[in-house]
Design a protein around this motif. Structure first.
Motif, PDB file in Angstrom:
ATOM      1  N   PHE A 165       0.797  -1.224   0.000  1.00 39.31           N
ATOM      2  CA  PHE A 165       0.000   0.000   0.000  1.00 39.31           C
ATOM      3  C   PHE A 165       0.834   1.281   0.000  1.00 39.31           C
ATOM      4  CE2 PHE A 165      -2.256   3.355   2.374  1.00 39.31           C
ATOM      5  CZ  PHE A 165      -3.287   3.593   1.462  1.00 39.31           C
ATOM      6  N   PRO A 166       1.933   1.402   0.756  1.00 40.48           N
ATOM      7  CA  PRO A 166       2.708   2.647   0.707  1.00 40.48           C
ATOM      8  C   PRO A 166       3.154   3.026  -0.699  1.00 40.48           C
ATOM      9  CG  PRO A 166       3.414   1.335   2.560  1.00 40.48           C
ATOM     10  CD  PRO A 166       2.485   0.459   1.752  1.00 40.48           C
ATOM     11  N   GLY A 167       3.428   2.022  -1.530  1.00 45.61           N
ATOM     12  CA  GLY A 167       3.852   2.304  -2.891  1.00 45.61           C
ATOM     13  C   GLY A 167       2.746   2.832  -3.781  1.00 45.61           C
ATOM     14  N   LEU A 168       1.490   2.635  -3.385  1.00 43.70           N
ATOM     15  CA  LEU A 168       0.365   3.121  -4.176  1.00 43.70           C
ATOM     16  C   LEU A 168       0.080   4.603  -3.954  1.00 43.70           C
ATOM     17  CD1 LEU A 168      -2.207   0.216  -3.698  1.00 43.70           C
ATOM     18  CD2 LEU A 168      -0.654   0.581  -5.620  1.00 43.70           C
ATOM     19  N   LEU A 169       0.581   5.162  -2.863  1.00 47.94           N
ATOM     20  CA  LEU A 169       0.234   6.534  -2.522  1.00 47.94           C
ATOM     21  C   LEU A 169       0.833   7.559  -3.471  1.00 47.94           C
ATOM     22  CD1 LEU A 169       0.567   6.387   1.374  1.00 47.94           C
ATOM     23  CD2 LEU A 169      -1.536   6.496   0.021  1.00 47.94           C
ATOM     24  N   HIS A 170       2.060   7.287  -3.937  1.00 47.92           N
ATOM     25  CA  HIS A 170       2.703   8.266  -4.821  1.00 47.92           C
ATOM     26  C   HIS A 170       3.775   7.595  -5.661  1.00 47.92           C
ATOM     27  CE1 HIS A 170       4.203  11.953  -6.444  1.00 47.92           C
ATOM     28  NE2 HIS A 170       5.318  11.958  -5.752  1.00 47.92           N
ATOM     29  N   ASP A 171       3.342   6.761  -6.610  1.00 51.07           N
ATOM     30  CA  ASP A 171       4.272   6.196  -7.595  1.00 51.07           C
ATOM     31  C   ASP A 171       5.464   5.516  -6.929  1.00 51.07           C
ATOM     32  OD1 ASP A 171       5.142   5.614 -10.164  1.00 51.07           O
ATOM     33  OD2 ASP A 171       6.267   7.477 -10.375  1.00 51.07           O
ATOM     34  N   ASN A 172       5.181   4.746  -5.876  1.00 53.03           N
ATOM     35  CA  ASN A 172       6.213   3.996  -5.158  1.00 53.03           C
ATOM     36  C   ASN A 172       7.296   4.892  -4.565  1.00 53.03           C
ATOM     37  OD1 ASN A 172       7.042   1.420  -4.196  1.00 53.03           O
ATOM     38  ND2 ASN A 172       8.690   1.375  -5.701  1.00 53.03           N
ATOM     39  N   LYS A 173       6.898   6.069  -4.091  1.00 56.91           N
ATOM     40  CA  LYS A 173       7.826   7.010  -3.470  1.00 56.91           C
ATOM     41  C   LYS A 173       7.365   7.318  -2.051  1.00 56.91           C
ATOM     42  CE  LYS A 173       8.910   9.198  -7.908  1.00 56.91           C
ATOM     43  NZ  LYS A 173       8.807  10.442  -8.709  1.00 56.91           N
ATOM     44  N   PRO A 174       8.297   7.803  -1.197  1.00 59.30           N
ATOM     45  CA  PRO A 174       7.920   8.144   0.175  1.00 59.30           C
ATOM     46  C   PRO A 174       6.870   9.255   0.212  1.00 59.30           C
ATOM     47  CG  PRO A 174      10.302   8.019  -0.045  1.00 59.30           C
ATOM     48  CD  PRO A 174       9.748   7.977  -1.432  1.00 59.30           C
ATOM     49  N   VAL A 175       6.075   9.241   1.260  1.00 56.18           N
ATOM     50  CA  VAL A 175       5.048  10.260   1.486  1.00 56.18           C
ATOM     51  C   VAL A 175       5.157  10.736   2.930  1.00 56.18           C
ATOM     52  CG1 VAL A 175       2.562  10.666   1.701  1.00 56.18           C
ATOM     53  CG2 VAL A 175       3.453   9.417  -0.272  1.00 56.18           C
ATOM     54  N   LEU A 176       5.028  12.043   3.135  1.00 60.66           N
ATOM     55  CA  LEU A 176       4.993  12.613   4.478  1.00 60.66           C
ATOM     56  C   LEU A 176       3.555  12.981   4.813  1.00 60.66           C
ATOM     57  CD1 LEU A 176       6.838  13.573   6.875  1.00 60.66           C
ATOM     58  CD2 LEU A 176       6.515  15.873   5.952  1.00 60.66           C
ATOM     59  N   ILE A 177       3.048  12.450   5.924  1.00 57.41           N
ATOM     60  CA  ILE A 177       1.699  12.772   6.383  1.00 57.41           C
ATOM     61  C   ILE A 177       1.804  14.009   7.279  1.00 57.41           C
ATOM     62  CG2 ILE A 177      -0.397  11.893   7.433  1.00 57.41           C
ATOM     63  CD1 ILE A 177       0.683  10.324   4.976  1.00 57.41           C
ATOM     64  N   LYS A 178       1.176  15.095   6.859  1.00 52.35           N
ATOM     65  CA  LYS A 178       1.303  16.361   7.577  1.00 52.35           C
ATOM     66  C   LYS A 178       0.230  16.498   8.647  1.00 52.35           C
ATOM     67  CE  LYS A 178      -1.180  18.641   3.771  1.00 52.35           C
ATOM     68  NZ  LYS A 178      -1.083  19.688   2.711  1.00 52.35           N
ATOM     69  N   GLY A 179       0.333  17.560   9.439  1.00 51.24           N
ATOM     70  CA  GLY A 179      -0.566  17.732  10.565  1.00 51.24           C
ATOM     71  C   GLY A 179      -0.003  17.057  11.803  1.00 51.24           C
ATOM     72  N   HIS A 180      -0.797  16.989  12.857  1.00 54.83           N
ATOM     73  CA  HIS A 180      -0.348  16.334  14.089  1.00 54.83           C
ATOM     74  C   HIS A 180      -1.055  14.984  14.207  1.00 54.83           C
ATOM     75  CE1 HIS A 180       1.066  15.715  18.145  1.00 54.83           C
ATOM     76  NE2 HIS A 180       1.774  16.840  18.064  1.00 54.83           N
ATOM     77  N   VAL A 181      -0.412  13.964  13.658  1.00 56.03           N
ATOM     78  CA  VAL A 181      -1.007  12.629  13.581  1.00 56.03           C
ATOM     79  C   VAL A 181      -1.345  12.051  14.961  1.00 56.03           C
ATOM     80  CG1 VAL A 181      -0.615  10.252  12.840  1.00 56.03           C
ATOM     81  CG2 VAL A 181       0.025  12.148  11.339  1.00 56.03           C
ATOM     82  N   PRO A 182      -0.466  12.148  15.977  1.00 51.88           N
ATOM     83  CA  PRO A 182      -0.824  11.578  17.280  1.00 51.88           C
ATOM     84  C   PRO A 182      -2.106  12.162  17.864  1.00 51.88           C
ATOM     85  CG  PRO A 182       1.531  12.025  17.189  1.00 51.88           C
ATOM     86  CD  PRO A 182       0.924  12.657  15.974  1.00 51.88           C
ATOM     87  N   LYS A 183      -2.309  13.461  17.707  1.00 51.85           N
ATOM     88  CA  LYS A 183      -3.531  14.077  18.217  1.00 51.85           C
ATOM     89  C   LYS A 183      -4.739  13.618  17.408  1.00 51.85           C
ATOM     90  CE  LYS A 183      -1.370  18.236  20.148  1.00 51.85           C
ATOM     91  NZ  LYS A 183      -1.285  19.723  20.069  1.00 51.85           N
ATOM     92  N   GLN A 184      -4.568  13.501  16.099  1.00 51.28           N
ATOM     93  CA  GLN A 184      -5.678  13.068  15.249  1.00 51.28           C
ATOM     94  C   GLN A 184      -6.091  11.635  15.561  1.00 51.28           C
ATOM     95  OE1 GLN A 184      -4.731  13.877  11.106  1.00 51.28           O
ATOM     96  NE2 GLN A 184      -3.779  15.806  11.666  1.00 51.28           N
ATOM     97  N   LEU A 185      -5.125  10.795  15.932  1.00 51.01           N
ATOM     98  CA  LEU A 185      -5.424   9.399  16.250  1.00 51.01           C
ATOM     99  C   LEU A 185      -5.830   9.209  17.705  1.00 51.01           C
ATOM    100  CD1 LEU A 185      -2.520   7.627  14.306  1.00 51.01           C
ATOM    101  CD2 LEU A 185      -4.947   7.604  13.714  1.00 51.01           C
ATOM    102  N   GLY A 186      -5.639  10.230  18.526  1.00 51.92           N
ATOM    103  CA  GLY A 186      -5.999  10.117  19.933  1.00 51.92           C
ATOM    104  C   GLY A 186      -4.982   9.376  20.774  1.00 51.92           C
ATOM    105  N   TRP A 187      -3.698   9.426  20.394  1.00 56.76           N
ATOM    106  CA  TRP A 187      -2.657   8.733  21.149  1.00 56.76           C
ATOM    107  C   TRP A 187      -2.413   9.418  22.495  1.00 56.76           C
ATOM    108  CZ3 TRP A 187       1.965   7.806  17.268  1.00 56.76           C
ATOM    109  CH2 TRP A 187       1.565   6.873  16.302  1.00 56.76           C
TER     110      TRP A 187
END
Length: 404
Positions: A165-187
């Motif tokens: 799945f990570p390779g499907l996000l952008h032509d098999n290239k790395p992707v940075l998820i922006k925003g504050h992920v821990p807060k969004q997930l409730g960690w």
């Protein structure tokens, strides 16, 4: 793709070609979906509908990923593990490449220059997405997988799909998820991972003090410490860090107790990741000037919960050394390091050297990851990191899963 033939010149049958591909996957650790894509491309061409590998929609790519049995991923993992066992003997009998310089001043100077940069300036060549966008893409592809897959075959194909799945996000290239992920997930980690509070939470639970060199990669110094002791000392001057990497819930030992304790601090996992019940978590505690040198592995996700960390990224199959014969091309092997165009080896196992002292290898992409942001790496991407602040803490996990 030319027709495969035997040594006698006889054209191989389909079954024989599949066996050749299976063996190649196990020996080279080539992602199964890449081999399956070649087979599917050959079949389309034979039917007169040949297309380039870059054409088509992401959904068409996903349908290719679904079709390869997970057993070959298992064989590939076992082959790589066998190489690592051989490599351990190699590392004990050959000279190591170490970098014992203190890069704390370089890291502090660099961070002072870039700490107010925008995300676009910090990661100029990396695609950024929101967690919502990634989650939506995951569910779209997952629904398609369910529609296309018989129930009795779904579990195995689902494992392949998560791996790819990570390779499907952008032509098999790395992707940075922006925003504050821990807060969004409730960690809980989003608000309770300051170094004093985390030190109180972990208490006297042990960590292995670890470092990085070629050809060992991450190695233990055989000296246990606690989280509080680590953050209270200047061990990063010698490239010492704390690193916990799980490989299933059946493991035992001191680190197992620590990982069991801390894992509940970063749940739930993102939609596309394995949950805590499979024990595939990764925790990285660094300090300023400590680094993982260039290396590559299975797909992974990692959230920078506290502090700032610099990433350098090279594409899969970048030319490199291989202490053992685990590759048949010139790509970086287990314990290997990048090779520059002039043929010299990039002998800097501490990536912090690239902040000021040396130029990164040609083709390197850089990304300064800040608190709350998530890096998602497809399989095989070569990467190196450097802690830029006095305390950095990251959590994530593996996206491969090889147990039946």
């Amino acid at each position: 793709m030319p027709a495969a033939t035997s040594e006698s010149g006889r054209r191989l049958s389909k079954a024989e070609k599949l066996e050749v591909l299976r063996v190649c996957a196990a020996v080279l650790a080539v992602p199964a979906f890449q081999i399956w894509e070649v087979q599917a491309q050959e079949q389309r061409c034979s039917q007169g509908i040949c297309t380039s590998t870059s054409a088509g929609t992401a959904r068409e790519d996903a349908s290719l990923l679904q079709a390869h049995p997970v057993s070959e991923l298992t064989q590939a993992r076992h082959a790589k593990d066998a190489v690592k066992r051989r490599h351990k003997h190699h590392s004990q009998t050959h000279n190591k490449i170490v970098d014992g310089r203190d890069y704390r001043a370089d890291a502090a100077e660099y961070f002072e220059k870039v700490k107010h940069d925008s995300l676009e300036e910090r990661c100029p060549h990396i695609r950024t997405m929101t967690l919502k966008e990634v989650s939506q893409r995951w569910h779209e592809e997952l629904e398609q997988l369910k529609e296309d897959t018989p129930r009795e075959k779904f579990d195995k194909k689902f494992k392949d799909f998560r791996h790819a799945f990570p390779g499907l996000l952008h032509d098999n290239k790395p992707v940075l998820i922006k925003g504050h992920v821990p807060k969004q997930l409730g960690w809980r980690a989003a608000t309770h991972w300051g170094k004093d509070e985390l030190a109180d939470f972990l208490g006297d639970l042990p960590w292995q003090r670890q470092s990085f060199d070629y050809p060992d990669w991450v190695y233990s110094t055989h000296n246990l410490t606690t989280f509080r002791e680590y953050v209270g000392h200047d061990d990063s001057a010698r490239n010492i860090f704390l690193f916990g990497s799980e490989d299933g819930c059946d493991k035992r030992g001191d680190l197992k107790k620590t990982m069991d304790k801390i894992r509940g601090q970063f749940i739930p996992s993102p939609d596309f990741a394995w949950g805590p019940e499979v024990c595939e978590a990764i925790v990285a505690i660094d300090s300023i000037g400590s680094s993982h040198g260039f290396h590559c592995h299975d797909p992974v996700w990692q959230v920078q919960v506290q502090g700032y960390k610099m990433w350098w990224l090279l594409p899969p199959h970048y030319r490199g050394t291989a202490p053992e014969s685990d590759t048949t091309d010139d790509s970086i092997g287990w314990g290997g390091s990048p090779v520059l165009p002039d043929g010299t080896v990039f002998a800097h196992p501490n990536g912090c050297a690239m902040l000021k002292q040396v130029e990164p290898p040609p083709g390197t992409k850089s990304c300064l990851v800040g608190p709350g942001e998530m890096m998602v790496l497809p399989v095989g991407w070569v990467h190196s990191t450097c802690g830029l602040t006095n305390y950095t803490a990251a959590a994530g996990g593996w996206l491969g899963y090889y147990r039946s």
